[in-house]
Scaffold this active site. Sequence first.
Site, PDB file in Angstrom:
ATOM      1  N   GLU A 126      36.959  42.081  38.710  1.00  0.00           N
ATOM      2  CA  GLU A 126      36.445  43.101  39.616  1.00  0.00           C
ATOM      3  C   GLU A 126      35.444  43.973  38.857  1.00  0.00           C
ATOM      4  O   GLU A 126      35.728  44.353  37.721  1.00  0.00           O
ATOM      5  CB  GLU A 126      37.569  43.998  40.159  1.00  0.00           C
ATOM      6  N   GLY A 266      42.060  51.352  34.231  1.00  0.00           N
ATOM      7  CA  GLY A 266      43.506  51.529  34.125  1.00  0.00           C
ATOM      8  C   GLY A 266      44.278  50.226  34.222  1.00  0.00           C
ATOM      9  O   GLY A 266      45.091  49.910  33.359  1.00  0.00           O
ATOM     10  N   ALA A 267      44.032  49.477  35.293  1.00  0.00           N
ATOM     11  CA  ALA A 267      44.761  48.239  35.505  1.00  0.00           C
ATOM     12  C   ALA A 267      44.081  47.466  36.627  1.00  0.00           C
ATOM     13  O   ALA A 267      43.234  48.008  37.328  1.00  0.00           O
ATOM     14  CB  ALA A 267      46.210  48.519  35.878  1.00  0.00           C
ATOM     15  N   MET A 268      44.486  46.199  36.785  1.00  0.00           N
ATOM     16  CA  MET A 268      43.822  45.348  37.770  1.00  0.00           C
ATOM     17  C   MET A 268      44.831  44.488  38.517  1.00  0.00           C
ATOM     18  O   MET A 268      45.696  43.861  37.904  1.00  0.00           O
ATOM     19  CB  MET A 268      42.785  44.477  37.031  1.00  0.00           C
ATOM     20  N   GLU A 269      44.652  44.436  39.837  1.00  0.00           N
ATOM     21  CA  GLU A 269      45.650  43.854  40.740  1.00  0.00           C
ATOM     22  C   GLU A 269      45.516  42.357  40.982  1.00  0.00           C
ATOM     23  O   GLU A 269      45.988  41.866  42.022  1.00  0.00           O
ATOM     24  CB  GLU A 269      45.569  44.583  42.088  1.00  0.00           C
ATOM     25  N   ASN A 270      44.911  41.580  40.086  1.00  0.00           N
ATOM     26  CA  ASN A 270      44.776  40.134  40.272  1.00  0.00           C
ATOM     27  C   ASN A 270      46.036  39.528  40.886  1.00  0.00           C
ATOM     28  O   ASN A 270      47.144  39.848  40.476  1.00  0.00           O
ATOM     29  CB  ASN A 270      44.526  39.453  38.927  1.00  0.00           C
ATOM     30  N   HIS A 302      50.712  51.324  42.029  1.00  0.00           N
ATOM     31  CA  HIS A 302      49.371  51.137  42.602  1.00  0.00           C
ATOM     32  C   HIS A 302      48.985  49.660  42.627  1.00  0.00           C
ATOM     33  O   HIS A 302      48.591  49.132  43.671  1.00  0.00           O
ATOM     34  CB  HIS A 302      48.369  51.954  41.786  1.00  0.00           C
ATOM     35  N   GLU A 303      49.093  49.003  41.481  1.00  0.00           N
ATOM     36  CA  GLU A 303      48.667  47.592  41.421  1.00  0.00           C
ATOM     37  C   GLU A 303      49.580  46.726  42.295  1.00  0.00           C
ATOM     38  O   GLU A 303      49.124  45.805  42.965  1.00  0.00           O
ATOM     39  CB  GLU A 303      48.642  47.077  39.986  1.00  0.00           C
ATOM     40  N   GLU A 325      41.107  51.071  47.917  1.00  0.00           N
ATOM     41  CA  GLU A 325      41.462  52.040  46.876  1.00  0.00           C
ATOM     42  C   GLU A 325      42.007  53.351  47.445  1.00  0.00           C
ATOM     43  O   GLU A 325      43.018  53.863  46.974  1.00  0.00           O
ATOM     44  CB  GLU A 325      40.289  52.292  45.938  1.00  0.00           C
TER      45      GLU A 325
END
Length: 880
Positions: A126, A266-270, A302-303, A325
């Site tokens: 992303e 911060g982080a990624m929701e793959n 969140h993720e 988001e």
Amino acid sequence: MKEGLTPKIVRREDYTPYPWQITDLRLRFEIDHRITTVTAEMDLAWLGDGEVGAIRLDGQCLELVGVELDGRPLRAGEYTVDADSLVIHEPARECSLRTQVRIRPQENTALEGLYASGEFLLTQCEAEGFRKITYFPDRPDVMTNYEVTLEADRDRYPVLLSNGNAVESGDSGDGRHWVRWCDPFRKPAYLFALVAGRLEHVEDRFTTRSGREVTLRIYVEPQNLDKCAYAMGALIRSMQWDEERFGLEYDLDIYNIVATDDFNMGAMENKSLNIFNSKYVLARPDTATDMDYQSIEGVIGHEYFHNWTGNRVTCRDWFQLTLKEGLTVFRDQEFTSDMQSRAVKRIQDVRDLRTRQFPEDAGPMSHPIRPDRYQEINNFYTMTVYQKGAAVIRMCHTLLGEEGFQKGMRLYFERHDGAAVTCDDFIAAMADANGVDLDRFGRWYSQSGTPEVRVRTEYRADEGRYIVELEQQTPPTHDQSEKQPLLIPFGIGLLTPEGAEIPLRLDGEEAAAGTSRLLVLDEREQRFEFVDVPCRPVPSLLRDFSAPVKLTYDYAPEDLEVLMRHDTDAFVRWEAAQLLAQRAIMNNRQAFREGREMQPDAGLERAFQALLSDRTTDPAQLAETMRLPGEDYLGDLMAEVDVDGLHAARNFTRTTLARSLENEFLRVYDLLDDGAAYNDSGASVARRSLKNVCLGYLADLPSGVERAQRQFRASDNMTDTVAALRALVHRKAPGHREALEQFEKRWASDPLVMDKWFVLQVTCPGADTVERVAELLDHPAFSLSNPNKVRSVVGAFAMLNPTGFHADSGAGYAQVADVVLQLDSRNPQVAARIASAFNGWKRYDESRRSLMRAQLERIRSASPLSADVGEIVGNALDDA
Ligand code: TRP
Ligand code: ZN
């Protein structure tokens, strides 16, 4: 932008659907730490009505090895490659395309695409990173099925992960092995992920409501295995909560999380393979603060919540980013509110929005939560899209109520599961499910800037009538000059001067109902009349911060004291105390400027006396209430920011409160510092929070320095350690150097703890801190290649240290600009974040303005300059 270079602007109105359907994608990665070969096979079908057109694929930094169409290698002339695309000229209506490219993860310093972290490889796609992995239509509305085969050396890369289920694996000889992953859900390229390396994991299980057994794993580098327990618990709580509150279940048999020290965000929701900045996974009481624990729970949530709001239903194009988001931040805020203290979480979120989003929206990067244009999408992962976006969803929730909102969510999933949609689709689902018209509300998506709501009140004693007039106005912003009225939900209550709630009856109503109301302001100006009001009331305004606006009302100081002590609304109680402190600081700032002596504020002292003897309110809420408004927030209230005056006045206020209430602060501190061993319960977190706020005041006095020294020595947890060390370092108190050294020695090999050590030092107020920044840039634990380090040393200095960054010599500006320029060619995303520290430059005095402008111009004239930094400094300098 530089002369001769016209920036490429992408516009929302130019959206056109992709003319091809990609039915399947098979990827094969032959992984090597220096060169990875990626083979992509896709089946395509023409979707357009007319003649079959070309196939246009995105691709960047790829070394093309071969192209085959329907099994036939293509000759030069049958396709075109340039710096960011591959075009196949005359494909059949249905065809199959095979490309092979080589990429070099080891040389990828931008941390976008496939890159290396320590000894392992991982991806970040992303928003537009997939195009750095293979040729593909890299846009969120092109969704397909992924089958991914990873092949690598078994010793170096024993773990090979991608999205979905591992369906097959085997040995490929020569010490190499392979694993094949199949993701049963169609997805856009930005949700693709792979991880390869020598990672270890912790494992747990979760059984969904309908009985699906899910294996949960957190993968980390071996030395971090003992810091994963809290994150795992948070994941399980997230899964449980989403079932209970939203009725949403997980949809696969496996959920993996990988932690890396090298991450831009911060982080990624793959899909089923989240990748996290290790900051939001790793925690042990001696290495992470209570705040870190709260962030971990929030980000894990969140993720996880993105699996429905983002993955199952995704965005049609990147202008719709807030669709996933804003909604997902709202969901994680609610999760934290349900897990921890709702009141404290609300206060923290409001503070965050006002200190970071409001200034963004008043500066050169102002944009609506759904922007209309951008140059570099990475610059639009903003406080506005995330936090204001969540505030807009929250208003929708406030207007429809929990039940109505959930009805809307159900219709949204019913209509759009598996699709890539728009913010308008979301609003339509909410409106249709509830049979209401949300057209006017929809303006929050297209209008930028922070609305101001002015309140006037009048009490007519003879009629028992209380008149409340609300007037809204949004000032023009950098991107929009004309503003329209918005629909603003406005929470209100009325108190007697003794603090009792008055039952509310609006003129025309049969009878009074309730003591809290939601007024809906949807014109420029509206008048509301309350009747049966027995005495001149104290108005409790914008309850629960019901809309992201700036409120103007001329509260009498004694009304603020009543609200602070008695209101039932936690936000209003907190805000009343903040306003009392704000007035005291602002008055003293004026005095400081005019060369008058600064004066203690009797009302504020009385208020603090009350707070320090309050034994009923949650200590965590008291702690938030006693934190003085920050110099950043106060500065944003001024037409021209008075850096030194605000610093002097805020320090004066803190010190005088400490002096006149020393015994009270000591009593609370000593009561809470009970010597008990660390404990992670909410009650203990709350007690530590209040204790450390007291320490922050006391550290201005010898009694406090003594306590800070003792706390630093005796602490068995990072919350108390950092609070004590900060108190000592920021006061340059006796022993602070030794304490810093001791801390450094103890934690030299823990990068996340060293980040705290850096932040503590670069946020030390004063013009000379810039010299410390320069030294720390040469510290062995610092690295320009690591975003967490850059943020800790340079980001924290530029954003959290006003007297350091804005030192009148201009040395702070020059230092930060130097780093932006050095970083630009390596990691433009992070360089652009740092460069945005200059966004507020026009708000300062003439001397600082010209110093900042000179640095902005210096950055702009660099060649080459990334589109990321180019857009930020270009906007900042525009119409200068
Ligand atoms: N989608 C991510 C989130 O909010 C954000 C993100 C992670 C991101 N890494 C990124 C955005 C890199 C841009 C670039 O959860
Ligand atoms: Zn997100």
